[in-house]
Motif scaffolding. Structure first.
Motif, PDB file in Angstrom:
ATOM      1  N   GLU A 154       0.706  -1.107  -0.088  1.00 31.84           N
ATOM      2  CA  GLU A 154       0.096   0.070  -0.083  1.00 31.84           C
ATOM      3  C   GLU A 154       1.128   1.301   0.084  1.00 31.84           C
ATOM      4  O   GLU A 154       0.637   2.223   0.661  1.00 31.84           O
ATOM      5  CB  GLU A 154      -1.196  -0.007   1.038  1.00 31.84           C
ATOM      6  CG  GLU A 154      -2.187  -1.215   1.228  1.00 31.84           C
ATOM      7  CD  GLU A 154      -2.963  -1.058  -0.006  1.00 31.84           C
ATOM      8  OE1 GLU A 154      -3.252   0.307  -0.441  1.00 31.84           O
ATOM      9  OE2 GLU A 154      -3.381  -2.012  -0.451  1.00 31.84           O
ATOM     10  N   GLN A 190      -2.420  -9.010   1.181  1.00 33.60           N
ATOM     11  CA  GLN A 190      -2.983  -9.427  -0.220  1.00 33.60           C
ATOM     12  C   GLN A 190      -2.115  -9.991  -1.262  1.00 33.60           C
ATOM     13  O   GLN A 190      -2.492 -10.902  -1.858  1.00 33.60           O
ATOM     14  CB  GLN A 190      -3.086  -8.074  -0.450  1.00 33.60           C
ATOM     15  CG  GLN A 190      -4.114  -8.114  -2.025  1.00 33.60           C
ATOM     16  CD  GLN A 190      -4.004  -6.681  -2.584  1.00 33.60           C
ATOM     17  OE1 GLN A 190      -4.438  -5.619  -1.924  1.00 33.60           O
ATOM     18  NE2 GLN A 190      -3.936  -6.526  -4.054  1.00 33.60           N
ATOM     19  N   GLU A 203      -8.679 -10.467   5.664  1.00 37.63           N
ATOM     20  CA  GLU A 203      -8.336 -10.175   4.337  1.00 37.63           C
ATOM     21  C   GLU A 203      -8.686 -11.329   3.547  1.00 37.63           C
ATOM     22  O   GLU A 203      -8.798 -12.636   4.114  1.00 37.63           O
ATOM     23  CB  GLU A 203      -7.120  -9.928   3.956  1.00 37.63           C
ATOM     24  CG  GLU A 203      -6.488  -8.420   4.286  1.00 37.63           C
ATOM     25  CD  GLU A 203      -4.970  -8.114   3.940  1.00 37.63           C
ATOM     26  OE1 GLU A 203      -4.252  -8.515   4.723  1.00 37.63           O
ATOM     27  OE2 GLU A 203      -4.927  -7.587   2.945  1.00 37.63           O
ATOM     28  N   GLU A 253     -13.874   4.617   6.538  1.00 36.39           N
ATOM     29  CA  GLU A 253     -13.901   3.484   5.844  1.00 36.39           C
ATOM     30  C   GLU A 253     -13.375   2.432   6.713  1.00 36.39           C
ATOM     31  O   GLU A 253     -12.746   2.411   7.579  1.00 36.39           O
ATOM     32  CB  GLU A 253     -12.653   3.808   4.865  1.00 36.39           C
ATOM     33  CG  GLU A 253     -12.364   2.514   4.073  1.00 36.39           C
ATOM     34  CD  GLU A 253     -10.732   2.586   3.474  1.00 36.39           C
ATOM     35  OE1 GLU A 253     -10.312   3.571   3.121  1.00 36.39           O
ATOM     36  OE2 GLU A 253      -9.972   1.666   3.698  1.00 36.39           O
TER      37      GLU A 253
HETATM   38  O1  NSS Z   1      -4.823   0.018   2.994  1.00 31.54           O
HETATM   39  S1  NSS Z   1      -6.300  -0.546   2.767  1.00 31.54           S
HETATM   40  O2  NSS Z   1      -7.474   0.047   2.661  1.00 31.54           O
HETATM   41  N1  NSS Z   1      -6.452  -1.694   1.658  1.00 31.54           N
HETATM   42  C1  NSS Z   1      -5.353  -2.776   1.956  1.00 31.54           C
HETATM   43  O3  NSS Z   1      -4.532  -3.035   2.759  1.00 31.54           O
HETATM   44  C2  NSS Z   1      -5.734  -3.982   0.886  1.00 31.54           C
HETATM   45  N2  NSS Z   1      -4.297  -4.557   0.293  1.00 31.54           N
HETATM   46  C3  NSS Z   1      -6.536  -4.994   1.414  1.00 31.54           C
HETATM   47  C4  NSS Z   1      -6.656  -6.098   0.594  1.00 31.54           C
HETATM   48  O4  NSS Z   1      -7.405  -5.623  -0.597  1.00 31.54           O
HETATM   49  N3  NSS Z   1      -6.617  -7.411   0.475  1.00 31.54           N
HETATM   50  O5  NSS Z   1      -6.841  -1.235   4.338  1.00 31.54           O
HETATM   51  C5  NSS Z   1      -7.819  -2.052   4.417  1.00 31.54           C
HETATM   52  C6  NSS Z   1      -8.421  -1.714   5.762  1.00 31.54           C
HETATM   53  C7  NSS Z   1      -9.034  -0.363   6.061  1.00 31.54           C
HETATM   54  O6  NSS Z   1     -10.251  -0.287   5.039  1.00 31.54           O
HETATM   55  C8  NSS Z   1      -8.993  -0.067   7.517  1.00 31.54           C
HETATM   56  O7  NSS Z   1     -10.314  -0.752   7.904  1.00 31.54           O
HETATM   57  C9  NSS Z   1      -7.827  -0.970   8.064  1.00 31.54           C
HETATM   58  O8  NSS Z   1      -7.643  -1.913   6.888  1.00 31.54           O
HETATM   59  N4  NSS Z   1      -6.778  -0.118   8.033  1.00 31.54           N
HETATM   60  C10 NSS Z   1      -6.534   0.442   9.302  1.00 31.54           C
HETATM   61  N5  NSS Z   1      -6.933   0.305  10.483  1.00 31.54           N
HETATM   62  C11 NSS Z   1      -6.252   0.807  11.438  1.00 31.54           C
HETATM   63  N6  NSS Z   1      -5.357   1.757  11.515  1.00 31.54           N
HETATM   64  C12 NSS Z   1      -4.713   1.845  10.245  1.00 31.54           C
HETATM   65  N7  NSS Z   1      -3.618   2.608  10.341  1.00 31.54           N
HETATM   66  C13 NSS Z   1      -5.575   1.350   9.205  1.00 31.54           C
HETATM   67  N8  NSS Z   1      -4.988   1.214   7.636  1.00 31.54           N
HETATM   68  C14 NSS Z   1      -5.728   0.236   7.256  1.00 31.54           C
END
Ligand code: NSS
Length: 431
Positions: free
Chosen positions: A166, A188, A226, A354
């Motif tokens: 990301e 992912q 995920e 989100e």
């Molecule tokens: O960056 S995301 O939107 N998407 C991904 O990481 C993709 N690679 C996931 C995938 O398609 N397999 O992160 C996904 C979710 C996001 O909507 C939040 O709910 C959570 O992860 N997220 C977080 N939660 C808490 N703190 C932080 N910093 C955070 N970043 C992402």
């Protein structure tokens, strides 16, 4: 000894039943020859009446002196008494101190937030925190059940990685025997590798983000649910997300009424009932611009934008078809409108932002290579990821759901750290 009898079992028993309870002293009030102890275990709190003359004198003295959070074994008799909190109390016959509190318990009413966070290892004993953690556990087990029932296979992915999923800005660097590697932001890419044998997979494990943003919704370590599905397209993915999300909310509604009561919350599972509205990024942008936000095509939405946008919806809603420049390189450009991608974020109503990000992935080798170059990334760093497109590549989609984000929304928590047993934020890695 394996404990299998709790306060919640005792309160259901008829008047006069003799019971033995193990727990901790939450509170104590002395009235002459009578000491009331609020006994706590993981299922609740019950009042124990210790009356001089009805217990051995040594037990009465212990009760008079006992400090908050001492661990005790109580033998007594169930009394149904409308004056007791909850309508039931235990008339003590004997009290044994298993583990005394050596000092006054430091968590008291009126202490500052920083003090509470520094003493999180003690604060988590509060029934409120316990209720949140129980609900968290339900959220995870409901997710697992739903995914298993729908043919997903759980995989476990590494936490040490060599290239960003990301974007490089939020990577934690780790010294790996003299080599610079990173902590994973998302499983992912490993899941994408796994679908070529297991087809539908999921994982539930921590992800890490070196985000210095001190907001109510950012952690540096969070639990990431995920899933990745071979052959699935964007719409298939959204259907899975909404069904899964509903199942998770329903799980909490059906199993954790007592915990919701402790938190003073009522939840309506219908709020999470599919289908969820789908709004394209372009429409969302227009809504925001009409509301006076200075935001341009290609900008990601910040907390304020998400809050404002969520006022338009009563249910969780998808924002779909994001511009290429707003998201990571792997998102599939829409063949019908290549400036946007076939992706979707799930946003929650009430301004909690989100909770899910995902979409359809580029499955063509050349196209992926081009997007990697376009983003100024080094194809060498993504060699194995590119390899996946060389051998029997198929369309596929997936998503990531932040467990703490979901809890934060579901339980209307003041801060996302309240959703963690031991939160990790830029300002906090202790205790
Ligand atoms: O960056 S995301 O939107 N998407 C991904 O990481 C993709 N690679 C996931 C995938 O398609 N397999 O992160 C996904 C979710 C996001 O909507 C939040 O709910 C959570 O992860 N997220 C977080 N939660 C808490 N703190 C932080 N910093 C955070 N970043 C992402």
């Amino acid at each position: 000894m394996l404990k299998d009898f709790y306060i919640e079992d005792a309160v259901k028993l008829p008047e006069g039943t003799e019971v033995e309870l193990l727990g901790w002293v939450r509170n104590k009030r002395a009235h002459g020859g009578l000491v009331f102890i609020d006994l706590r275990d993981r299922t609740g709190v019950i009042q124990v009446a210790v009356k001089r003359g009805l217990v051995p004198e040594s037990s009465f003295e212990k009760a008079e002196e006992i400090k908050q959070e001492s661990a005790v074994k109580i033998r007594g008799v169930v009394r149904h008494d409308p004056r007791a909190p909850g309508g039931v109390e235990i008339q003590c016959r004997d009290l044994e101190v298993l583990g005394p509190s050596l000092d006054d318990f430091p968590i008291k009413k009126g202490v500052k937030v920083k003090f509470i966070l520094d003493n999180r290892h003690l604060h988590i004993r509060s029934p409120r925190v316990a209720a949140i953690m129980k609900i968290r556990s339900t959220l995870m087990s409901s997710a697992r059940s739903w995914l298993e029932e729908h043919g997903f296979i759980e995989v476990n992915c590494p936490s040490f990685i060599t290239a960003a999923v990301e974007g490089g800005a939020t990577l934690f660097k780790v010294d790996y025997f003299g080599r610079e590697v990173y902590l994973t932001q998302s499983s992912q890419f490993y899941q994408e590798a796994a679908i070529y044998s297991l087809e539908k997979v999921y994982s539930l494990q921590p992800s890490f983000r070196a985000e210095l943003s001190r907001t109510r919704r950012h952690l540096t370590e969070f639990w990431h649910l995920e899933a990745e599905m071979a052959y699935a397209e964007l719409e298939d993915m959204m259907k899975v997300v909404e069904e899964l999300f509903h199942a998770m909310v329903l799980g909490v509604y059906e199993t954790d009424q007592r915990e919701l009561e402790i938190l003073g919350l009522k939840i309506d599972p219908d709020v999470a009932k599919p289908p969820y509205p789908r709004v394209r990024y372009a429409e969302a942008l227009e809504i925001l611009q009409r509301k006076g936000f200075e935001i341009e095509w290609g900008d990601d939405f910040g907390a304020d934008e998400e809050r404002e946008l969520s006022k338009e919806f009563e249910k969780p809603f998808f924002v779909t078809h994001w511009p290429k420049e707003a998201k990571a390189f792997y998102h599939l450009p829409d063949p019908r409108e290549p400036s946007v991608c076939r992706n979707a974020d799930l946003l929650t109503p009430g301004g909690y932002g989100e909770v899910v990000g995902g979409g359809q992935r580029i499955h063509d080798y050349e196209q992926l290579l081009e997007r990697i170059r376009e983003e100024g990334l080094n194809p060498e760093d993504y060699k194995w990821y590119l390899d996946l497109r060389k051998y029997g590549s198929v369309p596929h989609s997936g998503f990531g759901l932040g467990i703490e984000r979901m809890l934060w929304w579901l339980l209307r928590l003041p801060h996302i750290r309240d959703a963690c047993l031991f939160p990790r934020t830029p300002a906090r890695v202790y205790p």
